[in-house]
Scaffold this active site. Structure first.
Site, PDB file in Angstrom:
ATOM      1  N   PRO A 292       0.823  -1.213   0.000  1.00  0.00           N
ATOM      2  CA  PRO A 292       0.000   0.000   0.000  1.00  0.00           C
ATOM      3  C   PRO A 292       0.858   1.265   0.000  1.00  0.00           C
ATOM      4  CG  PRO A 292       0.017  -1.010   2.182  1.00  0.00           C
ATOM      5  CD  PRO A 292       0.809  -1.914   1.289  1.00  0.00           C
ATOM      6  N   ARG A 331      -2.359  16.355  -9.893  1.00  0.00           N
ATOM      7  CA  ARG A 331      -3.303  15.252 -10.090  1.00  0.00           C
ATOM      8  C   ARG A 331      -4.581  15.665 -10.811  1.00  0.00           C
ATOM      9  NH1 ARG A 331      -5.370  12.407  -6.563  1.00  0.00           N
ATOM     10  NH2 ARG A 331      -5.180  10.405  -7.624  1.00  0.00           N
ATOM     11  N   CYS A 362       1.898  29.218 -15.635  1.00  0.00           N
ATOM     12  CA  CYS A 362       1.482  29.793 -16.908  1.00  0.00           C
ATOM     13  C   CYS A 362       0.895  28.681 -17.762  1.00  0.00           C
ATOM     14  CB  CYS A 362       2.702  30.422 -17.566  1.00  0.00           C
ATOM     15  SG  CYS A 362       2.230  31.477 -18.895  1.00  0.00           S
TER      16      CYS A 362
HETATM   17  C1  LIG Z   1       4.058  -1.983  -8.229  1.00  0.00           C
HETATM   18  C2  LIG Z   1       3.257  -1.062  -7.376  1.00  0.00           C
HETATM   19  N1  LIG Z   1       3.100  -1.366  -6.085  1.00  0.00           N
HETATM   20  C3  LIG Z   1       2.420  -0.554  -5.267  1.00  0.00           C
HETATM   21  C4  LIG Z   1       1.846   0.607  -5.717  1.00  0.00           C
HETATM   22  C5  LIG Z   1       1.119   1.446  -4.744  1.00  0.00           C
HETATM   23  O1  LIG Z   1      -0.182   1.635  -5.078  1.00  0.00           O
HETATM   24  P1  LIG Z   1      -1.150   2.476  -4.154  1.00  0.00           P
HETATM   25  O2  LIG Z   1      -0.457   3.756  -3.861  1.00  0.00           O
HETATM   26  O3  LIG Z   1      -2.340   2.668  -4.981  1.00  0.00           O
HETATM   27  O4  LIG Z   1      -1.396   1.681  -2.938  1.00  0.00           O
HETATM   28  C6  LIG Z   1       1.971   0.951  -7.072  1.00  0.00           C
HETATM   29  C7  LIG Z   1       1.307   2.144  -7.627  1.00  0.00           C
HETATM   30  O5  LIG Z   1       0.189   2.093  -8.105  1.00  0.00           O
HETATM   31  C8  LIG Z   1       2.709   0.099  -7.918  1.00  0.00           C
HETATM   32  O6  LIG Z   1       2.877   0.394  -9.194  1.00  0.00           O
HETATM   33  N1  LIG Z   2       0.236   8.677  -9.556  1.00  0.00           N
HETATM   34  C1  LIG Z   2      -1.067   8.063  -9.512  1.00  0.00           C
HETATM   35  C2  LIG Z   2      -1.019   6.653  -9.042  1.00  0.00           C
HETATM   36  C3  LIG Z   2      -0.020   5.843  -9.772  1.00  0.00           C
HETATM   37  C4  LIG Z   2       0.405   4.748  -8.923  1.00  0.00           C
HETATM   38  C5  LIG Z   2       1.759   4.245  -9.256  1.00  0.00           C
HETATM   39  N2  LIG Z   2       1.763   2.962  -9.909  1.00  0.00           N
HETATM   40  C6  LIG Z   2      -2.012   8.939  -8.725  1.00  0.00           C
HETATM   41  O1  LIG Z   2      -1.652  10.025  -8.375  1.00  0.00           O
HETATM   42  O2  LIG Z   2      -3.139   8.584  -8.494  1.00  0.00           O
END
Ligand SMILES: Cc1ncc(COP(=O)(O)O)c(C=O)c1O
Ligand SMILES: N[C@@H](CCCC[NH3+])C(=O)O
Length: 432
Positions: A292, A331, A362
Protein backbone atom coordinates in the site's frame (compact mmCIF):
# COMPACT_ATOMS: atom_id res chain seq x y z
CA UNK A 1 -16.95 15.95 10.21
CA UNK A 2 -13.93 15.93 7.90
CA UNK A 3 -12.80 13.30 5.40
CA UNK A 4 -9.69 12.32 7.39
CA UNK A 5 -9.67 11.34 11.06
CA UNK A 6 -6.60 13.48 11.67
CA UNK A 7 -8.49 16.71 10.91
CA UNK A 8 -10.42 18.69 13.49
CA UNK A 9 -11.63 22.09 14.56
CA UNK A 10 -9.99 24.35 17.17
CA UNK A 11 -12.00 26.41 19.67
CA UNK A 12 -11.45 29.37 17.35
CA UNK A 13 -13.00 27.43 14.45
CA UNK A 14 -9.67 26.85 12.69
CA UNK A 15 -8.84 23.64 10.89
CA UNK A 16 -6.44 21.45 12.87
CA UNK A 17 -4.33 18.50 11.76
CA UNK A 18 -2.98 16.09 14.33
CA UNK A 19 -4.07 18.63 16.94
CA UNK A 20 -2.04 21.51 15.42
CA UNK A 21 -3.69 24.72 14.22
CA UNK A 22 -3.25 25.04 10.45
CA UNK A 23 -3.20 28.86 10.58
CA UNK A 24 -0.33 28.69 13.05
CA UNK A 25 1.50 26.25 10.74
CA UNK A 26 0.96 28.49 7.70
CA UNK A 27 2.25 31.47 9.68
CA UNK A 28 5.27 29.60 11.05
CA UNK A 29 6.44 27.81 7.89
CA UNK A 30 4.85 29.83 5.08
CA UNK A 31 2.74 28.50 2.20
CA UNK A 32 2.35 26.43 0.13
CA UNK A 33 3.01 23.85 2.79
CA UNK A 34 2.53 20.09 2.92
CA UNK A 35 1.48 18.93 6.39
CA UNK A 36 1.30 15.27 7.40
CA UNK A 37 -0.07 13.78 10.61
CA UNK A 38 2.52 11.21 11.68
CA UNK A 39 0.13 9.38 13.99
CA UNK A 40 -2.27 8.86 11.10
CA UNK A 41 0.54 7.44 8.94
CA UNK A 42 1.52 5.10 11.77
CA UNK A 43 -2.07 4.02 12.36
CA UNK A 44 -2.44 3.14 8.68
CA UNK A 45 0.79 1.12 8.77
CA UNK A 46 -0.46 -0.74 11.86
CA UNK A 47 -3.86 -1.53 10.37
CA UNK A 48 -2.23 -3.35 7.49
CA UNK A 49 0.37 -5.05 9.65
CA UNK A 50 -2.20 -6.24 12.18
CA UNK A 51 -4.41 -7.55 9.38
CA UNK A 52 -1.64 -9.91 8.27
CA UNK A 53 -1.03 -10.99 11.86
CA UNK A 54 -4.73 -11.56 12.44
CA UNK A 55 -5.85 -13.17 9.21
CA UNK A 56 -2.69 -14.77 7.84
CA UNK A 57 -0.79 -15.86 10.98
CA UNK A 58 1.73 -13.09 10.44
CA UNK A 59 3.09 -14.92 7.38
CA UNK A 60 3.53 -11.80 5.33
CA UNK A 61 5.08 -8.38 4.99
CA UNK A 62 3.56 -4.97 4.43
CA UNK A 63 5.86 -2.89 2.27
CA UNK A 64 5.13 0.83 2.02
CA UNK A 65 5.09 1.94 -1.65
CA UNK A 66 7.35 4.94 -1.31
CA UNK A 67 6.38 6.36 -4.72
CA UNK A 68 3.28 7.71 -2.94
CA UNK A 69 5.37 9.97 -0.73
CA UNK A 70 9.10 9.60 -0.31
CA UNK A 71 11.47 11.40 1.99
CA UNK A 72 13.88 10.20 4.64
CA UNK A 73 11.46 10.78 7.50
CA UNK A 74 8.69 8.56 6.15
CA UNK A 75 11.27 5.84 5.52
CA UNK A 76 12.23 6.11 9.18
CA UNK A 77 8.57 5.93 10.24
CA UNK A 78 7.90 2.90 8.01
CA UNK A 79 11.01 1.16 9.36
CA UNK A 80 9.99 1.94 12.92
CA UNK A 81 6.56 0.40 12.25
CA UNK A 82 8.24 -2.78 11.01
CA UNK A 83 7.22 -2.31 7.37
CA UNK A 84 9.20 -3.15 4.26
CA UNK A 85 9.64 -0.64 1.45
CA UNK A 86 8.82 -0.64 -2.25
CA UNK A 87 11.20 1.51 -4.31
CA UNK A 88 11.25 2.05 -8.06
CA UNK A 89 14.35 4.10 -8.73
CA UNK A 90 17.88 4.83 -7.59
CA UNK A 91 16.50 8.01 -6.00
CA UNK A 92 13.98 6.21 -3.81
CA UNK A 93 16.53 3.53 -2.96
CA UNK A 94 19.14 6.12 -2.04
CA UNK A 95 16.62 7.96 0.15
CA UNK A 96 15.88 4.70 1.98
CA UNK A 97 19.55 3.97 2.47
CA UNK A 98 20.24 7.47 3.79
CA UNK A 99 17.40 6.90 6.26
CA UNK A 100 19.09 3.61 7.36
CA UNK A 101 16.15 1.57 6.12
CA UNK A 102 16.86 -2.18 6.46
CA UNK A 103 17.90 -3.14 2.93
CA UNK A 104 16.71 -6.74 3.25
CA UNK A 105 13.12 -5.48 3.55
CA UNK A 106 13.24 -3.57 0.27
CA UNK A 107 11.50 -4.58 -2.96
CA UNK A 108 13.03 -2.90 -6.00
CA UNK A 109 10.49 -2.48 -8.83
CA UNK A 110 10.58 -0.83 -12.22
CA UNK A 111 9.95 -1.73 -15.85
CA UNK A 112 13.29 -0.38 -17.04
CA UNK A 113 15.86 -0.42 -14.27
CA UNK A 114 19.21 0.69 -15.56
CA UNK A 115 22.38 -1.35 -15.19
CA UNK A 116 23.55 1.22 -12.63
CA UNK A 117 20.33 0.78 -10.63
CA UNK A 118 20.60 -3.02 -10.70
CA UNK A 119 24.24 -2.85 -9.58
CA UNK A 120 23.29 -0.44 -6.83
CA UNK A 121 20.53 -2.80 -5.64
CA UNK A 122 22.97 -5.72 -5.55
CA UNK A 123 25.70 -3.83 -3.78
CA UNK A 124 23.25 -2.38 -1.20
CA UNK A 125 21.93 -5.90 -0.53
CA UNK A 126 18.32 -5.10 -1.45
CA UNK A 127 16.02 -7.93 -0.32
CA UNK A 128 14.12 -8.59 -3.53
CA UNK A 129 14.49 -7.32 -7.08
CA UNK A 130 11.20 -7.47 -8.97
CA UNK A 131 12.20 -8.35 -12.50
CA UNK A 132 9.96 -6.99 -15.24
CA UNK A 133 11.28 -8.68 -18.38
CA UNK A 134 13.81 -11.15 -19.81
CA UNK A 135 16.35 -8.52 -20.78
CA UNK A 136 16.51 -7.41 -17.17
CA UNK A 137 16.78 -11.01 -15.93
CA UNK A 138 19.77 -11.67 -18.15
CA UNK A 139 21.53 -8.45 -17.14
CA UNK A 140 20.89 -9.21 -13.49
CA UNK A 141 22.26 -12.73 -13.78
CA UNK A 142 25.45 -11.39 -15.39
CA UNK A 143 25.85 -8.66 -12.78
CA UNK A 144 25.25 -11.08 -9.91
CA UNK A 145 27.78 -13.52 -11.39
CA UNK A 146 30.40 -10.79 -11.60
CA UNK A 147 29.84 -10.08 -7.89
CA UNK A 148 29.79 -13.78 -7.06
CA UNK A 149 26.29 -13.41 -5.66
CA UNK A 150 22.82 -14.79 -6.09
CA UNK A 151 20.11 -12.20 -6.73
CA UNK A 152 16.79 -12.87 -4.98
CA UNK A 153 14.12 -12.07 -7.52
CA UNK A 154 10.40 -11.81 -8.07
CA UNK A 155 8.74 -11.65 -11.45
CA UNK A 156 6.16 -9.00 -12.18
CA UNK A 157 3.19 -10.71 -13.79
CA UNK A 158 0.20 -9.22 -15.60
CA UNK A 159 -2.69 -11.20 -14.18
CA UNK A 160 -5.09 -9.87 -16.83
CA UNK A 161 -7.36 -8.20 -14.29
CA UNK A 162 -9.26 -5.10 -15.31
CA UNK A 163 -9.63 -3.06 -12.12
CA UNK A 164 -12.15 -0.27 -12.40
CA UNK A 165 -10.01 2.79 -12.00
CA UNK A 166 -8.56 5.60 -14.13
CA UNK A 167 -6.94 4.33 -17.35
CA UNK A 168 -3.59 5.87 -16.46
CA UNK A 169 -3.38 4.01 -13.15
CA UNK A 170 -4.52 0.58 -14.36
CA UNK A 171 -1.62 -1.82 -14.64
CA UNK A 172 -2.80 -5.42 -14.41
CA UNK A 173 -4.24 -5.85 -17.91
CA UNK A 174 -2.37 -7.33 -20.86
CA UNK A 175 -1.83 -4.01 -22.63
CA UNK A 176 0.52 -2.62 -20.02
CA UNK A 177 4.19 -1.68 -20.09
CA UNK A 178 4.64 -3.49 -16.78
CA UNK A 179 5.42 -7.15 -16.39
CA UNK A 180 5.13 -10.48 -18.13
CA UNK A 181 1.97 -11.87 -19.69
CA UNK A 182 0.46 -15.15 -18.58
CA UNK A 183 -1.69 -15.86 -21.62
CA UNK A 184 1.17 -15.82 -24.10
CA UNK A 185 3.44 -18.14 -22.11
CA UNK A 186 5.90 -15.28 -21.60
CA UNK A 187 5.78 -15.57 -17.80
CA UNK A 188 6.31 -19.33 -17.78
CA UNK A 189 9.26 -19.04 -20.16
CA UNK A 190 10.82 -16.41 -17.89
CA UNK A 191 10.38 -18.64 -14.83
CA UNK A 192 12.08 -21.55 -16.59
CA UNK A 193 14.98 -19.33 -17.58
CA UNK A 194 15.32 -17.95 -14.05
CA UNK A 195 15.41 -21.44 -12.56
CA UNK A 196 18.18 -22.39 -14.96
CA UNK A 197 20.33 -19.36 -14.07
CA UNK A 198 23.11 -19.94 -11.53
CA UNK A 199 23.07 -16.49 -10.04
CA UNK A 200 19.34 -16.01 -9.77
CA UNK A 201 17.19 -17.29 -6.94
CA UNK A 202 13.51 -17.08 -7.85
CA UNK A 203 11.66 -16.24 -4.66
CA UNK A 204 8.26 -15.10 -5.79
CA UNK A 205 5.85 -13.51 -8.18
CA UNK A 206 4.26 -10.09 -8.03
CA UNK A 207 1.26 -8.32 -9.48
CA UNK A 208 -0.26 -4.91 -9.06
CA UNK A 209 -3.64 -4.36 -10.65
CA UNK A 210 -4.00 -0.60 -10.34
CA UNK A 211 -4.57 2.20 -7.88
CA UNK A 212 -7.46 3.88 -6.00
CA UNK A 213 -9.52 0.68 -6.20
CA UNK A 214 -12.57 0.38 -3.95
CA UNK A 215 -13.65 -3.21 -4.62
CA UNK A 216 -12.09 -6.25 -2.99
CA UNK A 217 -13.10 -8.70 -5.74
CA UNK A 218 -10.32 -7.73 -8.18
CA UNK A 219 -7.74 -8.46 -5.46
CA UNK A 220 -9.29 -11.85 -4.72
CA UNK A 221 -9.39 -12.60 -8.40
CA UNK A 222 -5.74 -11.55 -8.81
CA UNK A 223 -4.75 -13.84 -5.91
CA UNK A 224 -6.50 -16.78 -7.58
CA UNK A 225 -4.84 -16.13 -10.92
CA UNK A 226 -1.39 -15.80 -9.35
CA UNK A 227 -1.81 -18.96 -7.28
CA UNK A 228 -2.95 -20.75 -10.42
CA UNK A 229 0.35 -19.74 -12.00
CA UNK A 230 2.32 -20.99 -8.99
CA UNK A 231 0.53 -24.33 -9.38
CA UNK A 232 1.27 -24.40 -13.13
CA UNK A 233 4.96 -23.71 -12.48
CA UNK A 234 5.02 -26.52 -9.92
CA UNK A 235 3.44 -28.97 -12.34
CA UNK A 236 5.64 -28.06 -15.27
CA UNK A 237 8.98 -27.63 -13.52
CA UNK A 238 8.64 -29.11 -10.03
CA UNK A 239 9.72 -25.71 -8.61
CA UNK A 240 7.45 -24.32 -5.91
CA UNK A 241 7.38 -20.52 -5.70
CA UNK A 242 7.14 -19.52 -2.04
CA UNK A 243 6.27 -15.84 -1.98
CA UNK A 244 3.40 -13.89 -3.49
CA UNK A 245 3.27 -10.11 -3.70
CA UNK A 246 -0.23 -8.82 -4.43
CA UNK A 247 0.73 -5.15 -4.84
CA UNK A 248 -1.11 -2.11 -3.54
CA UNK A 249 -3.94 -0.02 -4.92
CA UNK A 250 -6.37 0.31 -2.01
CA UNK A 251 -8.63 3.33 -2.45
CA UNK A 252 -8.92 6.30 -0.07
CA UNK A 253 -11.52 8.92 0.71
CA UNK A 254 -10.78 12.07 -1.27
CA UNK A 255 -14.34 13.40 -1.14
CA UNK A 256 -17.32 12.75 1.12
CA UNK A 257 -18.96 10.45 -1.45
CA UNK A 258 -15.99 8.06 -1.47
CA UNK A 259 -16.52 5.06 0.75
CA UNK A 260 -13.31 3.04 0.98
CA UNK A 261 -13.27 -0.41 2.52
CA UNK A 262 -11.67 -0.68 5.97
CA UNK A 263 -8.08 -1.56 5.13
CA UNK A 264 -7.97 -4.73 7.18
CA UNK A 265 -10.94 -6.16 5.23
CA UNK A 266 -8.66 -6.69 2.23
CA UNK A 267 -6.47 -9.14 4.11
CA UNK A 268 -9.48 -10.72 5.79
CA UNK A 269 -11.01 -11.59 2.44
CA UNK A 270 -7.84 -12.24 0.46
CA UNK A 271 -6.48 -14.58 3.17
CA UNK A 272 -9.57 -16.79 2.83
CA UNK A 273 -9.23 -16.82 -0.95
CA UNK A 274 -5.55 -17.73 -0.67
CA UNK A 275 -6.24 -20.55 1.82
CA UNK A 276 -9.08 -22.02 -0.25
CA UNK A 277 -7.24 -21.73 -3.54
CA UNK A 278 -4.04 -23.30 -2.18
CA UNK A 279 -6.00 -26.27 -0.85
CA UNK A 280 -7.78 -26.67 -4.16
CA UNK A 281 -4.55 -26.50 -6.16
CA UNK A 282 -2.47 -28.61 -3.79
CA UNK A 283 0.21 -25.98 -3.21
CA UNK A 284 1.71 -24.55 -0.01
CA UNK A 285 0.36 -21.26 1.36
CA UNK A 286 2.83 -18.64 0.15
CA UNK A 287 4.35 -15.83 2.20
CA UNK A 288 2.23 -12.81 1.26
CA UNK A 289 3.48 -9.30 0.55
CA UNK A 290 1.27 -6.25 0.04
CA UNK A 291 2.35 -2.78 -1.09
CA UNK A 292 0.00 0.00 0.00
CA UNK A 293 1.18 3.50 -0.81
CA UNK A 294 -1.72 5.94 -1.20
CA UNK A 295 -3.69 4.51 1.71
CA UNK A 296 -0.77 4.94 4.12
CA UNK A 297 0.27 8.48 3.22
CA UNK A 298 -2.75 9.98 1.46
CA UNK A 299 -5.28 10.50 4.24
CA UNK A 300 -2.55 11.83 6.56
CA UNK A 301 -1.70 14.86 4.46
CA UNK A 302 -3.10 18.26 3.57
CA UNK A 303 -1.68 21.18 1.61
CA UNK A 304 -2.01 24.74 2.85
CA UNK A 305 -2.06 27.62 0.38
CA UNK A 306 -2.56 31.36 0.60
CA UNK A 307 -5.21 32.88 -1.61
CA UNK A 308 -4.14 35.69 -3.93
CA UNK A 309 -6.77 37.04 -6.29
CA UNK A 310 -10.40 35.95 -6.31
CA UNK A 311 -11.73 36.54 -9.82
CA UNK A 312 -15.46 36.33 -10.28
CA UNK A 313 -16.51 36.04 -13.92
CA UNK A 314 -20.27 36.70 -13.87
CA UNK A 315 -22.34 33.74 -15.11
CA UNK A 316 -19.16 31.78 -15.80
CA UNK A 317 -17.21 30.88 -12.67
CA UNK A 318 -15.12 32.18 -9.80
CA UNK A 319 -11.39 31.54 -9.90
CA UNK A 320 -9.62 31.44 -6.55
CA UNK A 321 -5.90 31.75 -7.24
CA UNK A 322 -3.50 30.15 -4.80
CA UNK A 323 0.26 30.39 -4.32
CA UNK A 324 0.87 26.79 -5.48
CA UNK A 325 -0.85 24.56 -8.05
CA UNK A 326 0.10 21.83 -10.49
CA UNK A 327 3.75 22.09 -9.42
CA UNK A 328 2.87 20.71 -5.98
CA UNK A 329 -0.28 18.80 -6.99
CA UNK A 330 -0.50 17.76 -10.65
CA UNK A 331 -3.30 15.25 -10.09
CA UNK A 332 -6.22 17.33 -11.40
CA UNK A 333 -4.23 18.24 -14.49
CA UNK A 334 -3.38 14.56 -15.04
CA UNK A 335 -6.46 12.64 -13.95
CA UNK A 336 -9.16 15.18 -13.08
CA UNK A 337 -8.83 13.89 -9.54
CA UNK A 338 -11.32 15.15 -6.99
CA UNK A 339 -10.43 16.92 -3.76
CA UNK A 340 -12.17 18.78 -0.96
CA UNK A 341 -11.00 22.16 0.25
CA UNK A 342 -11.68 24.46 3.19
CA UNK A 343 -10.90 27.97 4.31
CA UNK A 344 -8.72 27.14 7.30
CA UNK A 345 -10.00 29.99 9.48
CA UNK A 346 -13.68 29.10 8.89
CA UNK A 347 -13.38 25.35 8.58
CA UNK A 348 -16.54 24.59 10.56
CA UNK A 349 -18.79 26.88 8.52
CA UNK A 350 -20.91 25.58 5.66
CA UNK A 351 -19.26 25.57 2.25
CA UNK A 352 -21.68 27.71 0.30
CA UNK A 353 -19.52 28.92 -2.59
CA UNK A 354 -18.61 27.00 -5.72
CA UNK A 355 -15.21 27.87 -7.12
CA UNK A 356 -12.36 26.78 -9.34
CA UNK A 357 -9.08 26.67 -7.47
CA UNK A 358 -6.33 27.79 -9.84
CA UNK A 359 -2.58 27.53 -9.48
CA UNK A 360 -0.01 30.13 -10.42
CA UNK A 361 1.61 28.41 -13.40
CA UNK A 362 1.48 29.79 -16.91
CA UNK A 363 -0.90 27.01 -17.96
CA UNK A 364 -4.72 27.16 -18.17
CA UNK A 365 -4.95 23.53 -17.04
CA UNK A 366 -3.15 24.40 -13.81
CA UNK A 367 -6.11 23.78 -11.53
CA UNK A 368 -6.57 21.95 -8.24
CA UNK A 369 -10.23 21.43 -8.98
CA UNK A 370 -13.36 22.82 -10.58
CA UNK A 371 -16.80 23.10 -9.03
CA UNK A 372 -15.26 22.88 -5.56
CA UNK A 373 -17.43 23.79 -2.60
CA UNK A 374 -15.81 26.22 -0.15
CA UNK A 375 -16.66 28.79 2.52
CA UNK A 376 -16.69 32.52 1.74
CA UNK A 377 -13.13 33.11 0.54
CA UNK A 378 -11.06 36.25 0.10
CA UNK A 379 -7.48 37.27 -0.69
CA UNK A 380 -5.10 36.41 2.14
CA UNK A 381 -7.14 33.45 3.40
CA UNK A 382 -5.38 30.17 3.99
CA UNK A 383 -7.02 27.36 2.03
CA UNK A 384 -6.46 23.70 2.90
CA UNK A 385 -6.76 21.02 0.22
CA UNK A 386 -7.41 17.69 1.92
CA UNK A 387 -6.03 14.16 1.53
CA UNK A 388 -2.98 15.30 -0.42
CA UNK A 389 -0.48 13.07 1.41
CA UNK A 390 0.05 10.74 -1.56
CA UNK A 391 1.20 11.45 -5.10
CA UNK A 392 1.45 15.19 -4.50
CA UNK A 393 4.95 15.92 -3.17
CA UNK A 394 6.23 12.78 -4.92
CA UNK A 395 4.89 14.05 -8.27
CA UNK A 396 5.79 17.70 -7.75
CA UNK A 397 7.91 19.62 -10.23
CA UNK A 398 9.76 22.88 -10.69
CA UNK A 399 7.69 23.95 -13.70
CA UNK A 400 8.04 27.69 -14.20
CA UNK A 401 11.03 27.37 -11.84
CA UNK A 402 8.74 27.37 -8.85
CA UNK A 403 10.50 26.06 -5.71
CA UNK A 404 8.92 23.04 -3.99
CA UNK A 405 7.08 23.55 -0.68
CA UNK A 406 8.35 22.47 2.71
CA UNK A 407 6.95 19.41 4.49
CA UNK A 408 5.98 19.46 8.14
CA UNK A 409 5.09 16.42 10.23
CA UNK A 410 2.74 16.86 13.19
CA UNK A 411 2.69 14.36 16.03
CA UNK A 412 0.50 14.74 19.10
CA UNK A 413 -0.02 18.43 18.32
CA UNK A 414 3.73 19.12 17.91
CA UNK A 415 5.09 20.14 14.51
CA UNK A 416 8.52 19.57 13.02
CA UNK A 417 10.06 20.36 9.67
CA UNK A 418 11.04 17.20 7.75
CA UNK A 419 11.80 18.62 4.30
CA UNK A 420 12.98 22.22 3.89
CA UNK A 421 11.28 24.57 1.44
CA UNK A 422 13.30 24.91 -1.75
CA UNK A 423 14.90 28.28 -2.27
CA UNK A 424 15.53 30.12 -5.52
CA UNK A 425 19.16 29.05 -5.14
CA UNK A 426 17.99 25.40 -5.06
CA UNK A 427 16.13 25.96 -8.29
CA UNK A 428 19.31 27.02 -10.12
CA UNK A 429 21.73 24.75 -8.26
CA UNK A 430 22.62 22.58 -11.26
CA UNK A 431 22.81 25.40 -13.79
CA UNK A 432 26.34 26.00 -15.12
C1 LIG B 1 4.06 -1.98 -8.23
C2 LIG B 1 3.26 -1.06 -7.38
N1 LIG B 1 3.10 -1.37 -6.08
C3 LIG B 1 2.42 -0.55 -5.27
C4 LIG B 1 1.85 0.61 -5.72
C5 LIG B 1 1.12 1.45 -4.74
O1 LIG B 1 -0.18 1.63 -5.08
P1 LIG B 1 -1.15 2.48 -4.15
O2 LIG B 1 -0.46 3.76 -3.86
O3 LIG B 1 -2.34 2.67 -4.98
O4 LIG B 1 -1.40 1.68 -2.94
C6 LIG B 1 1.97 0.95 -7.07
C7 LIG B 1 1.31 2.14 -7.63
O5 LIG B 1 0.19 2.09 -8.10
C8 LIG B 1 2.71 0.10 -7.92
O6 LIG B 1 2.88 0.39 -9.19
N1 LIG C 1 0.24 8.68 -9.56
C1 LIG C 1 -1.07 8.06 -9.51
C2 LIG C 1 -1.02 6.65 -9.04
C3 LIG C 1 -0.02 5.84 -9.77
C4 LIG C 1 0.40 4.75 -8.92
C5 LIG C 1 1.76 4.25 -9.26
N2 LIG C 1 1.76 2.96 -9.91
C6 LIG C 1 -2.01 8.94 -8.72
O1 LIG C 1 -1.65 10.03 -8.37
O2 LIG C 1 -3.14 8.58 -8.49
Amino acid sequence: MFISDCLGLSDAGHLTIGGADTLMLAEKYGTPLYVMDEDNIRENCRLYKKSIDKYYDGRGLVTYASKAFCCKEICRVAADEGLGLDVVSAGELYTARQADFPMEKIFFHGNNKTIEELSMALSYGVGRIVVDNLTELEILNTLARSLNRKANVFFRIKPGIDAHTHDFVRTGQIDSKFGLALETGEALAAVKEAISFENICLKGIHCHIGSQIFDIEPFEHAAQVMLGFIAQVKTETGYEIEELNLGGGFGIKYITEHDPVEYDRYMQRVAVTVDDTCKELGIRRPFIVIEPGRSIAGPAGITLYTVGAVKEIPHVRTYVSIDGGMTDNPRYALYHSEYECLVASRAGEPREKTVTIAGKCCESGDLIGEGMRIQEVKPGDVVAVLATGAYNYSMSSNYNRIPKPAIVFVKGGKDRLVVKRETLEDVIRNDL
